[in-house]
Structures are given as structure tokens and as C-alpha cells.
Motif scaffolding. Structure first.
Motif, PDB file in Angstrom:
ATOM      1  N   GLY A 192      91.897 135.472  46.966  1.00 17.69           N
ATOM      2  CA  GLY A 192      90.785 134.343  48.251  1.00 17.69           C
ATOM      3  C   GLY A 192      89.361 135.521  47.668  1.00 17.69           C
ATOM      4  N   THR A 193      89.315 135.657  46.595  1.00 21.50           N
ATOM      5  CA  THR A 193      88.305 136.374  46.009  1.00 21.50           C
ATOM      6  C   THR A 193      86.606 135.552  45.146  1.00 21.50           C
ATOM      7  OG1 THR A 193      89.102 138.920  44.922  1.00 21.50           O
ATOM      8  CG2 THR A 193      86.495 137.716  44.114  1.00 21.50           C
ATOM      9  N   THR A 194      85.940 135.398  46.489  1.00 16.32           N
ATOM     10  CA  THR A 194      85.455 133.856  45.330  1.00 16.32           C
ATOM     11  C   THR A 194      84.432 134.773  43.876  1.00 16.32           C
ATOM     12  OG1 THR A 194      84.223 133.712  47.483  1.00 16.32           O
ATOM     13  CG2 THR A 194      82.789 133.431  46.033  1.00 16.32           C
ATOM     14  N   VAL A 195      84.361 134.010  43.123  1.00 18.80           N
ATOM     15  CA  VAL A 195      83.870 133.395  42.231  1.00 18.80           C
ATOM     16  C   VAL A 195      82.481 133.318  41.561  1.00 18.80           C
ATOM     17  CG1 VAL A 195      83.945 132.920  39.510  1.00 18.80           C
ATOM     18  CG2 VAL A 195      86.240 133.649  40.771  1.00 18.80           C
ATOM     19  N   VAL A 196      81.127 133.829  41.447  1.00 18.84           N
ATOM     20  CA  VAL A 196      80.554 133.650  40.758  1.00 18.84           C
ATOM     21  C   VAL A 196      80.601 132.901  39.202  1.00 18.84           C
ATOM     22  CG1 VAL A 196      78.062 133.857  40.699  1.00 18.84           C
ATOM     23  CG2 VAL A 196      79.263 134.096  42.991  1.00 18.84           C
ATOM     24  N   VAL A 197      79.478 131.869  38.638  1.00 16.08           N
ATOM     25  CA  VAL A 197      79.527 131.832  37.299  1.00 16.08           C
ATOM     26  C   VAL A 197      78.292 131.858  36.808  1.00 16.08           C
ATOM     27  CG1 VAL A 197      80.718 130.120  35.423  1.00 16.08           C
ATOM     28  CG2 VAL A 197      81.898 130.977  37.156  1.00 16.08           C
ATOM     29  N   GLY A 198      77.971 132.511  35.702  1.00 21.27           N
ATOM     30  CA  GLY A 198      76.342 132.968  35.495  1.00 21.27           C
ATOM     31  C   GLY A 198      76.627 132.476  33.912  1.00 21.27           C
ATOM     32  N   GLY A 199      75.973 132.411  33.484  1.00 19.78           N
ATOM     33  CA  GLY A 199      76.391 131.832  31.787  1.00 19.78           C
ATOM     34  C   GLY A 199      76.867 130.606  31.877  1.00 19.78           C
ATOM     35  N   VAL A 200      76.660 129.981  32.095  1.00 17.68           N
ATOM     36  CA  VAL A 200      77.041 128.631  31.984  1.00 17.68           C
ATOM     37  C   VAL A 200      76.663 128.193  30.701  1.00 17.68           C
ATOM     38  CG1 VAL A 200      77.376 127.840  33.568  1.00 17.68           C
ATOM     39  CG2 VAL A 200      75.070 127.478  33.297  1.00 17.68           C
ATOM     40  N   PHE A 201      75.379 128.308  29.671  1.00 16.80           N
ATOM     41  CA  PHE A 201      75.122 127.731  28.656  1.00 16.80           C
ATOM     42  C   PHE A 201      74.904 128.619  27.810  1.00 16.80           C
ATOM     43  CE2 PHE A 201      72.024 125.797  31.442  1.00 16.80           C
ATOM     44  CZ  PHE A 201      72.150 124.272  32.259  1.00 16.80           C
ATOM     45  N   ASN A 202      75.947 130.042  27.799  1.00 17.76           N
ATOM     46  CA  ASN A 202      76.632 130.340  26.755  1.00 17.76           C
ATOM     47  C   ASN A 202      74.930 130.869  26.196  1.00 17.76           C
ATOM     48  OD1 ASN A 202      79.206 128.817  26.139  1.00 17.76           O
ATOM     49  ND2 ASN A 202      78.846 130.697  27.130  1.00 17.76           N
ATOM     50  N   THR A 203      73.841 131.507  26.668  1.00 14.19           N
ATOM     51  CA  THR A 203      72.598 132.217  26.261  1.00 14.19           C
ATOM     52  C   THR A 203      71.899 131.219  25.285  1.00 14.19           C
ATOM     53  OG1 THR A 203      73.949 133.675  25.520  1.00 14.19           O
ATOM     54  CG2 THR A 203      71.810 134.210  25.172  1.00 14.19           C
ATOM     55  N   GLY A 204      71.536 130.175  26.662  1.00 16.65           N
ATOM     56  CA  GLY A 204      71.547 128.457  25.697  1.00 16.65           C
ATOM     57  C   GLY A 204      71.645 127.824  24.865  1.00 16.65           C
ATOM     58  N   LEU A 205      72.821 128.167  23.949  1.00 16.76           N
ATOM     59  CA  LEU A 205      73.374 126.755  23.345  1.00 16.76           C
ATOM     60  C   LEU A 205      73.699 125.877  23.870  1.00 16.76           C
ATOM     61  CD1 LEU A 205      74.570 126.515  20.210  1.00 16.76           C
ATOM     62  CD2 LEU A 205      76.204 127.009  21.017  1.00 16.76           C
ATOM     63  N   LEU A 206      74.344 125.735  25.343  1.00 22.37           N
ATOM     64  CA  LEU A 206      74.571 124.356  26.004  1.00 22.37           C
ATOM     65  C   LEU A 206      73.437 123.540  26.206  1.00 22.37           C
ATOM     66  CD1 LEU A 206      78.015 125.092  26.784  1.00 22.37           C
ATOM     67  CD2 LEU A 206      77.258 123.712  25.601  1.00 22.37           C
TER      68      LEU A 206
END
Length: 301
Positions: A192-206
Motif C-alpha cells: 500500500g505504499t504510494t509511488v511517485v515517479v520522476g525522471g519520465v524523460f530519462n534526463t531529457g532523451l524522451l
């Protein structure tokens, strides 16, 4: 306990001058634009610009830019003169870190306190760090506690041992990197741990797969650049910008409660907010799965 966070948040490392200088005016405009777009969750840390990001965020929020803002910051590394940082996982050290952050943020408390990159400090976290974080939460100085890290294996070990309220994983759950799906995300769903996702662009590539773009804070290998361009081409067949698919991808997993995107200008905020609102045809997800960009199990539900 799980934590309810706004679905889209602003990562403040860029307004702490990550990779390039950002003016005070542009930093304030970035925060104001995020609030205007409904991005009322702000993630920051003392190490973002050696206190600069927290100070700029605090100043902007004190001006009334984002009523009801939700703020997460981090602790475990103390700022010292000359841009030095030192680790300190003792209760005294964590409290010093948080008190300094609260001064810069101009706040009496934060909504989330992450222990920041404790990859190699398992014994210190077990002995002093996490017990101190619990006491900080009990005192109301932080509404929720957890870990903010870049690597899934040590983060999953902390989730298994402590079952924190929330974790932030950066760069490891994206169209190009599915590492978080192996152990971390299923475990968080179970605890039940909430997940925050960062870096969805992988430092800019995406965001922009061009020669010279960075991937995981380093120069992009040719094969990874080719994969990013292929992903962009598939998205284009459906009339969807690559950035939109990149921002929306993490929400395919039910443990993900929020995505934070780093922005250094009001224009970047508006572009990322628009990307997060874009309609993604189910057929695109299935096509991306066939090409290896989306794990098929995320589409089975």
C-alpha cells in the motif's frame, strides 16, 4: 498508509540551476505556471542547487502563487560551505536538515519527507534514520515519510523492511527503463505504499531524442538513442507526441500515485501539463508493447 497526492507535480531540480542557470524571474514564473496548470505538488530537496531550489520555491509560494500546495522535500545530506554536502542519518542530522529546509520553504511542516539516496547506508537507516523519520511524522513536521532514490533494488529492500508511506523512484519506470516493474512496483502495490515517479524523460532523451541528449545523466549511447527515436516514430503514427506517452506511461501501474516532471520555465510547465492531458489511444499502448516499450502485463487489466 498510502498517501493521496496530486497526479502531476513539479520537480524543482531545474530551478535549482541543474545543468543550466535559471533566473530568479524564470524560477518564480515556473512555479506560478505550475499552479495555474493545476500542478500543485512540488518536489524539492536541499541538494537541488545547494538550497537554491527550496529557497526559490518557498519565496514563490509565500507570494501566494499556489494556495493549498503539497510539498515534499528530502533529508540525509547536510549542506556545508563551499557547495559541500555531508551525509548524516542521525536524528540530530535529519532534524537539522529538515529545519533548514523549512526555513527556506517558509513553512512550518512539509507534506512528505523523503530520506534521500540512502543506497549505501542500510545500517544507519535501520538504527537511526527511519526511527527518527517516524518521530518527525508523529510530531507533525511531516505528514508522510519514505525514501527518494534512483535505484530500484535498494529502494525495494527498504519498502520490504519498513513499509513506508510513499517512495519516489527516478528514471527507472519509463518507456525506456522498466526496472521498477521487476520488484519495486509489485511490492508497493502489496504494502500500500504510494509511488511517485520522476525522471519520465530519462534526463531529457524522451522529451527530445536528438544527438547530444542525455540519458540517466550521461551521454546517450547510440543504441538507446535509436530506441528513443523509434518510440517517437511509433507515437507519431498515432498523432501522439513522444512526451505525452512518456508522461502518461507510469500511470499504467496502479501503485503509481503521482508523476513529477522537472521544468525550468513557464513554457516547459505548460508543455508538460498539455502532455499529461493528451489522449492516448489504447491501440498506441498495445503497439508500444509490441515494440518493447510497454510491458504487456500493464495492459492485461
Amino acid at each position: 498508509m498510502s498517501v493521496a497526492l496530486p497526479r502531476l507535480g513539479l520537480g524543482t531540480a531545474p530551478i535549482g540551476n541543474l545543468f543550466a542557470e535559471v533566473s530568479e524571474r524564470d524560477a518564480a514564473a515556473t512555479v506560478a505556471a505550475a499552479a495555474a496548470e493545476g500542478m500543485t505538488y512540488f518536489d524539492t530537496a536541499p541538494r537541488y542547487g545547494h538550497g537554491v531550489a527550496e529557497d526559490r520555491l518557498g519565496r514563490a509560494l509565500a507570494s501566494g502563487a499556489a494556495p493549498g500546495a503539497v510539498i515534499s522535500t528530502k533529508a540525509g545530506w547536510l549542506l556545508r560551505p563551499g557547495e559541500r554536502v555531508v551525509t548524516d542519518w542521525t536524528e540530530r542530522g535529519l532534524r537539522e536538515s529538515l529545519e533548514s529546509s523549512l526555513r527556506r520553504l517558509r513553512r512550518p511542516a512539509v507534506d512528505v519527507l523523503f530520506l534521500h539516496d540512502p543506497d549505501d547506508f542500510r545500517e544507519e537507516i535501520r538504527r537511526t534514520g527511519y526511527p527518527a523519520a517516524r518521530r518527525i511524522r508523529e510530531e507533525g513536521l511531516a505528514g508522510a515519510i519514505g525514501f527518494g532514490m534512483n535505484h530500484c533494488e535498494p529502494l525495494a529492500a527498504y519498502v520490504a523492511e519498513f513499509e513506508p508511506d510513499v517512495v519516489l523512484i527516478a528514471g527507472r519506470f519509463s518507456l525506456l527503463d522498466h526496472d521498477a516493474l521487476t520488484t519495486l512496483l509489485p511490492l508497493c502495490a502489496k504494502t500500500g505504499t504510494t509511488v511517485v515517479v520522476g525522471g519520465v524523460f530519462n534526463t531529457g532523451l524522451l522529451a527530445d531524442p536528438r544527438p547530444g541528449a542525455m540519458f540517466h545523466y550521461r551521454e546517450t549511447p547510440p543504441d538507446v538513442l535509436a530506441r528513443a527515436r523509434r518510440c517517437r516514430a511509433v507515437c507519431a503514427e498515432f498523432g501522439v507526441p513522444l512526451a505525452a506517452a512518456a508522461v502518461r506511461f507510469p500511470y499504467l501501474h496502479p501503485a503509481v500515485g503521482s508523476v513529477v516532471v522537472g521544468c525550468r520555465s513557464a513554457d516547459e510547465v505548460r508543455a508538460n501539463a498539455a502532455a499529461a492531458r493528451a489522449e492516448i489511444p489504447p491501440e498506441l499502448w498495445h503497439r508500444l508493447a509490441a515494440e518493447g516499450f510497454v510491458p504487456p502485463e500493464l495492459l492485461e487489466a
